[in-house]
Design a protein around this motif. Structure first.
Motif, PDB file in Angstrom:
ATOM      1  N   ASP A   1       0.823  -1.208   0.000  1.00  0.00           N
ATOM      2  CA  ASP A   1       0.000   0.000   0.000  1.00  0.00           C
ATOM      3  C   ASP A   1       0.857   1.259   0.000  1.00  0.00           C
ATOM      4  O   ASP A   1       0.560   2.229  -0.706  1.00  0.00           O
ATOM      5  N   GLY A   2       1.956   1.255   0.763  1.00  0.00           N
ATOM      6  CA  GLY A   2       2.828   2.421   0.799  1.00  0.00           C
ATOM      7  C   GLY A   2       3.519   2.680  -0.531  1.00  0.00           C
ATOM      8  O   GLY A   2       3.663   3.836  -0.956  1.00  0.00           O
ATOM      9  N   ILE A   3       3.951   1.618  -1.197  1.00  0.00           N
ATOM     10  CA  ILE A   3       4.608   1.763  -2.501  1.00  0.00           C
ATOM     11  C   ILE A   3       3.630   2.318  -3.531  1.00  0.00           C
ATOM     12  O   ILE A   3       3.968   3.209  -4.320  1.00  0.00           O
ATOM     13  N   ILE A   4       2.409   1.800  -3.520  1.00  0.00           N
ATOM     14  CA  ILE A   4       1.399   2.285  -4.461  1.00  0.00           C
ATOM     15  C   ILE A   4       1.101   3.758  -4.210  1.00  0.00           C
ATOM     16  O   ILE A   4       1.067   4.575  -5.148  1.00  0.00           O
ATOM     17  N   ALA A   5       0.893   4.126  -2.946  1.00  0.00           N
ATOM     18  CA  ALA A   5       0.568   5.515  -2.627  1.00  0.00           C
ATOM     19  C   ALA A   5       1.701   6.454  -3.047  1.00  0.00           C
ATOM     20  O   ALA A   5       1.458   7.536  -3.623  1.00  0.00           O
ATOM     21  N   ARG A   6       2.933   6.063  -2.766  1.00  0.00           N
ATOM     22  CA  ARG A   6       4.086   6.903  -3.085  1.00  0.00           C
ATOM     23  C   ARG A   6       4.215   7.144  -4.586  1.00  0.00           C
ATOM     24  O   ARG A   6       4.470   8.269  -5.037  1.00  0.00           O
ATOM     25  N   ASN A   7       4.013   6.102  -5.369  1.00  0.00           N
ATOM     26  CA  ASN A   7       4.220   6.221  -6.807  1.00  0.00           C
ATOM     27  C   ASN A   7       3.020   6.809  -7.534  1.00  0.00           C
ATOM     28  O   ASN A   7       3.187   7.424  -8.590  1.00  0.00           O
ATOM     29  N   ARG A   8       1.829   6.653  -6.984  1.00  0.00           N
ATOM     30  CA  ARG A   8       0.673   7.370  -7.530  1.00  0.00           C
ATOM     31  C   ARG A   8       0.872   8.867  -7.351  1.00  0.00           C
ATOM     32  O   ARG A   8       0.631   9.658  -8.266  1.00  0.00           O
ATOM     33  N   ALA A   9       1.329   9.244  -6.159  1.00  0.00           N
ATOM     34  CA  ALA A   9       1.548  10.667  -5.886  1.00  0.00           C
ATOM     35  C   ALA A   9       2.638  11.249  -6.777  1.00  0.00           C
ATOM     36  O   ALA A   9       2.567  12.420  -7.183  1.00  0.00           O
ATOM     37  N   ALA A  10       3.636  10.436  -7.104  1.00  0.00           N
ATOM     38  CA  ALA A  10       4.739  10.900  -7.950  1.00  0.00           C
ATOM     39  C   ALA A  10       4.383  10.886  -9.432  1.00  0.00           C
ATOM     40  O   ALA A  10       5.171  11.356 -10.264  1.00  0.00           O
ATOM     41  N   GLY A  11       3.225  10.321  -9.772  1.00  0.00           N
ATOM     42  CA  GLY A  11       2.794  10.287 -11.165  1.00  0.00           C
ATOM     43  C   GLY A  11       3.412   9.176 -11.988  1.00  0.00           C
ATOM     44  O   GLY A  11       3.289   9.156 -13.218  1.00  0.00           O
ATOM     45  N   ARG A  12       4.070   8.218 -11.308  1.00  0.00           N
ATOM     46  CA  ARG A  12       4.691   7.100 -12.033  1.00  0.00           C
ATOM     47  C   ARG A  12       3.798   5.874 -12.117  1.00  0.00           C
ATOM     48  O   ARG A  12       4.179   4.886 -12.757  1.00  0.00           O
ATOM     49  N   LEU A  13       2.623   5.913 -11.476  1.00  0.00           N
ATOM     50  CA  LEU A  13       1.753   4.735 -11.419  1.00  0.00           C
ATOM     51  C   LEU A  13       0.315   5.182 -11.589  1.00  0.00           C
ATOM     52  O   LEU A  13      -0.190   6.003 -10.822  1.00  0.00           O
ATOM     53  N   ARG A  14      -0.355   4.647 -12.609  1.00  0.00           N
ATOM     54  CA  ARG A  14      -1.752   4.993 -12.829  1.00  0.00           C
ATOM     55  C   ARG A  14      -2.559   3.731 -13.068  1.00  0.00           C
ATOM     56  O   ARG A  14      -2.016   2.692 -13.469  1.00  0.00           O
ATOM     57  N   PHE A  15      -3.879   3.851 -12.870  1.00  0.00           N
ATOM     58  CA  PHE A  15      -4.771   2.698 -12.985  1.00  0.00           C
ATOM     59  C   PHE A  15      -5.950   3.087 -13.874  1.00  0.00           C
ATOM     60  O   PHE A  15      -6.540   4.158 -13.714  1.00  0.00           O
ATOM     61  N   SER A  16      -6.301   2.201 -14.808  1.00  0.00           N
ATOM     62  CA  SER A  16      -7.360   2.538 -15.758  1.00  0.00           C
ATOM     63  C   SER A  16      -7.954   1.269 -16.365  1.00  0.00           C
ATOM     64  O   SER A  16      -7.352   0.198 -16.323  1.00  0.00           O
ATOM     65  N   THR A  17      -9.140   1.433 -16.956  1.00  0.00           N
ATOM     66  CA  THR A  17      -9.771   0.366 -17.740  1.00  0.00           C
ATOM     67  C   THR A  17      -9.645   0.637 -19.242  1.00  0.00           C
ATOM     68  O   THR A  17     -10.210  -0.097 -20.052  1.00  0.00           O
ATOM     69  N   ASP A  18      -8.905   1.657 -19.622  1.00  0.00           N
ATOM     70  CA  ASP A  18      -8.793   2.087 -21.028  1.00  0.00           C
ATOM     71  C   ASP A  18      -7.764   1.211 -21.750  1.00  0.00           C
ATOM     72  O   ASP A  18      -6.548   1.425 -21.638  1.00  0.00           O
TER      73      ASP A  18
END
Length: 470
Positions: A52-69
């Motif tokens: 959870d911490g790794i996901i939060a850190r990298n979402r905030a940094a813009g290196r990790l995104r999630f989509s259905t596209d």
């Protein structure tokens, strides 16, 4: 590098988050909108320590995104990881429909060179099927961009997956030896460079050998577990201590100590499924894997060992009895209930008329969902199953306590406090957490697996004891 992870389940999330954490730009795709909503809302749909911490850190940094596209996902990544589920089919073979659907989506939308990485656990020969599916979609479009299909199996232990990914003992990459394959190899080498700075961990081989390596690794580990469980059951017959045997053979460096612990059977998403899939693959090629057939059969039987010990102690009819169950997940540090031994135990206790008080520190919600499905045909059984809030409540008023998962919280309980809660001081230990001598001193009737047990347990196994105690 720009990377796409197709499938945001266990393997996909760990892979995507950890690759983002070393600086890659990662796009995680999933067709499940609800799962993507959870991830974009800051939640994590699985329990894995540190994730959870790794996901939060990298979402905030813009290196990790999630989509259905799907189209955006294919456009994003130079490397496309397929990390979707491969559940067992009715005949035990791996169901590749999601892998091939992902491949077809790549073929429908790709415009330039792509490396397609099979990260999912797949049977030998899957890369060829993925390659054919992509080529078929490109042909429909009249397009012919180069691509290469690579096998890069995961070796992640649930509960320690982040550490396994970031500190791998080996990275297996299977590439073709043609021009696209050589180009893919260079990209994969660049991608994993941060993990190889101290020493080279990457093993390059042909694609089929890489696919086979994953199945062979899990089959070997499952074999060690079933082997020790066979010996433990024999040790029960003539009073030997399987823990002493484990230390005796594990000290041999040719054998080692890993995966030599006796217990109530293996479960989870990998070992049961992969052993069965390898057996099925062998059968399709006219070959019988006799050792693995035995491994699977031993494991299925081992999941009933605790129930058999309970029946031997209390009798066939458990009506009116209440049993506490500590641990529901198939192993600690996860909420995964797939093939968990607790499911077999609880179903048999309920079938024999008992009531069950169950507790797990993490898997409670998932256990409720899974057991409701398991027992849907028996609503009367479900009424005798209670999920409680802590280990003390699970022991309150019970005739015996069964330990199924070796969570740390169960390793040093307050036995004096338990003595004020349970009806009779009896423990059936499916993970051999305690020393029989210590249980004897505390006056606890202790039934481990492959160990002599406490004095009280030995007395309870005497001829006629079950009838006398029933």
């Amino acid at each position: 590098m720009n990377l796409t992870i197709i499938g945001s389940g266990y393997v996909g999330l760990v892979t995507g988050a950890c690759l983002a954490d070393i600086g890659h730009d990662v796009f995680c795709l999933d067709v499940d909108q609800a799962k993507i909503d959870v991830l974009n809302g800051g939640g994590v749909p699985i329990h894995e320590p540190g994730l959870d911490g790794i996901i939060a850190r990298n979402r905030a940094a813009g290196r990790l995104r999630f989509s259905t596209d799907v189209e955006a996902a294919v456009a994003h990544g130079d490397v496309q990881f397929i990390a979707v589920g491969t559940p067992p089919d009715e005949d035990g073979s791996a169901d590749l429909q999601y892998v091939l659907a992902a491949a077809r989506n790549i073929g429908r939308h790709m415009t330039g060179f792509k490396v397609i990485v099979d990260k999912s656990t797949v049977p030998v020969g899957t890369a060829e099927r993925v390659r054919a599916a992509i080529a078929d979609e490109l042909a429909k479009r009249g397009e012919s961009p180069m691509f290469s299909v690579v096998s890069n199996p995961e070796f992640l232990k649930e509960g320690a997956a982040v550490d396994d990914f970031t500190r791998p003992d080996r990275i297996v990459i299977g590439c073709d030896d043609d021009v696209p394959g050589e180009r893919a190899k260079e990209l994969m080498k660049k991608l994993y460079a941060p993990f190889n700075r101290n020493h080279e961990r990457t093993l390059y081989m042909d694609v089929r050998s890489a696919e086979f390596t994953k199945y062979a690794a899990n089959a070997m580990l499952a074999t060690r577990i079933s082997f020790m469980n066979e010996l433990a059951n024999l040790a029960d017959r003539f009073g030997a201590d399987i823990e002493s045997v484990r230390r005796g053979i594990g000290s041999d460096p040719r054998i080692g100590y890993h995966f030599l612990y006796a217990g109530c059977g293996y479960g989870g998403s990998c070992f049961p499924k992969d052993v069965e899939a390898l057996i099925r693959t062998a059968a399709e090629h006219g070959h019988a894997l006799q050792v693995l057939q035995a491994v699977s059969a031993v494991n299925a039987a081992q999941k009933r060992v605790l129930a058999q010990k309970i029946v031997a102690r209390f009798g066939e009819d458990l009506t009116g009895r209440t049993f506490g169950v500590w641990g529901l997940a198939f192993k600690p540090n996860t909420d995964d209930m797939r093939e968990a031994s607790s499911r077999s135990l609880i179903a048999e206790l309920l079938e024999r008329g008992a009531s069950v008080r169950a507790y797990d520190p993490v898997a409670q919600r998932e256990a409720k969902r899974v057991l409701a499905l398991d027992l849907a045909a028996h609503p009367a059984w479900l009424k005798r199953l209670a999920f409680v809030d802590d280990e003390a409540q699970a022991a309150r008023g019970v005739d015996a306590l069964a330990i199924v998962t070796e969570w740390k919280v169960f390793k040093s309980p307050d036995f004096a406090a338990l003595g004020r809660l349970w009806t009779t001081p009896v423990i059936f230990d499916g993970r051999n957490l305690y020393e029989p001598a210590a249980m004897s001193e505390l006056g606890i009737e202790y039934h481990p697996i492959g160990r002599p047990g406490s004095r009280q347990a030995i007395a309870a196994r005497a001829p006629g004891a079950a009838r006398a105690n029933a």
